[in-house]
Design a protein around this motif. Structure first.
Motif, short mmCIF file in Angstrom:
data_model
loop_
_atom_site.label_atom_id
_atom_site.label_comp_id
_atom_site.label_asym_id
_atom_site.label_seq_id
_atom_site.Cartn_x
_atom_site.Cartn_y
_atom_site.Cartn_z
N GLY A 140 26.83 41.58 -2.75
CA GLY A 140 28.09 41.07 -3.50
C GLY A 140 27.99 41.61 -5.07
O GLY A 140 27.18 41.94 -5.47
N THR A 141 29.16 41.40 -5.56
CA THR A 141 29.28 41.81 -7.04
C THR A 141 29.42 40.59 -7.95
O THR A 141 30.26 39.72 -7.73
N ASN A 142 28.40 40.39 -8.81
CA ASN A 142 28.30 39.17 -9.70
C ASN A 142 29.53 39.16 -10.35
O ASN A 142 30.23 39.84 -11.03
N TYR A 155 29.81 35.49 -6.63
CA TYR A 155 29.79 36.68 -6.18
C TYR A 155 31.17 37.06 -5.26
O TYR A 155 31.61 36.14 -4.72
N ARG A 156 31.56 38.33 -5.28
CA ARG A 156 32.71 38.81 -4.52
C ARG A 156 32.21 39.80 -3.59
O ARG A 156 31.21 40.49 -4.21
N MET A 157 32.70 39.59 -2.40
CA MET A 157 32.47 40.38 -1.26
C MET A 157 33.51 41.01 -0.54
O MET A 157 34.52 40.03 -0.27
N ILE A 201 23.31 38.06 -0.49
CA ILE A 201 24.60 38.01 -1.52
C ILE A 201 24.23 38.75 -2.95
O ILE A 201 25.19 39.31 -3.16
N ARG A 202 23.23 38.52 -3.43
CA ARG A 202 22.81 39.35 -4.54
C ARG A 202 22.76 40.84 -4.15
O ARG A 202 23.09 41.76 -4.86
N THR A 235 30.22 31.05 -3.93
CA THR A 235 29.58 30.46 -5.05
C THR A 235 28.24 30.09 -4.57
O THR A 235 28.24 29.30 -3.59
N TYR A 263 19.41 34.40 0.06
CA TYR A 263 20.37 34.71 -1.07
C TYR A 263 20.17 36.30 -1.90
O TYR A 263 21.20 36.92 -1.92
N GLN A 309 26.83 30.13 -9.64
CA GLN A 309 26.80 31.92 -9.76
C GLN A 309 27.84 32.40 -8.69
O GLN A 309 27.84 31.84 -7.78
#
Length: 167
Positions: free
Chosen positions: A158-160, A100-102, A154-155, A117, A150, A98
């Motif tokens: 972050g942006t999925n 994620y962008r941050m 992250i969730r 990732t 996580y 999965q």
């Protein structure tokens, strides 16, 4: 010395007598499979930065993991080091992850976008962190994580951005 792979696809340190031998085995794997080859991400961007500095950060740890400003003060952490083979597999999309962008901020301006990732293996998470700079990525670090980390870091922040995986 070379390196030995376990049946689980991770580095196997069973023949090593001390952390120095384990570290040598990790370095041999790193040089052969990451730093001396061209690593191309799932989205066709080149990944740079597989240097001695990134190696040291990937296989080491911090006694105070709650203060991200502190440097790693534990030179070898076996659970981080054994997972070196996962890095290229995650980046290339050989393992489903999965993404994620941050945004990473320094002061008042956003300087770098981070791409994280995340793979889940038997309820354990492994995170590979890349810095995105135009048409390339730079490896930042990789580490095992808990579900709490996580979910929170992250969730939660972050942006999925979807899934990396070659079918």
């Amino acid at each position: 010395m070379g390196y030995k792979m376990g049946a689980d696809g991770l580095l196997d340190f069973s023949d090593c007598e001390n952390d120095g031998e384990k570290l040598d085995q990790c370095w041999d794997y790193f040089v052969e499979n990451l730093s001396n080859v061209e690593v191309v991400a799932f989205d066709d961007k080149l990944v740079r930065g597989f240097t001695e500095v990134s190696f040291e950060h990937i296989v080491s740890g911090s006694s105070n993991k709650f203060d991200a400003v502190l440097d790693h003060d534990i030179p070898f952490v076996e659970c981080r080091a054994a997972r070196l083979p996962l890095i290229a597999k995650v980046i290339k999309g050989e393992l489903k992850s999965q993404v994620y962008r941050m945004s990473y901020r320094r002061g008042k301006k956003t300087t770098v976008r981070r791409v994280l990732t995340v793979i889940e293996i038997e309820h354990e998470y492994y995170v590979v962190v890349l810095d995105e700079a135009k048409d390339i990525y730079r490896i930042r670090t990789a580490f095992p994580a808990s579900k709490g980390y996580y979910d929170r870091c992250i969730r939660g922040q972050g942006t999925n951005a979807g899934i990396w995986h070659k079918a």
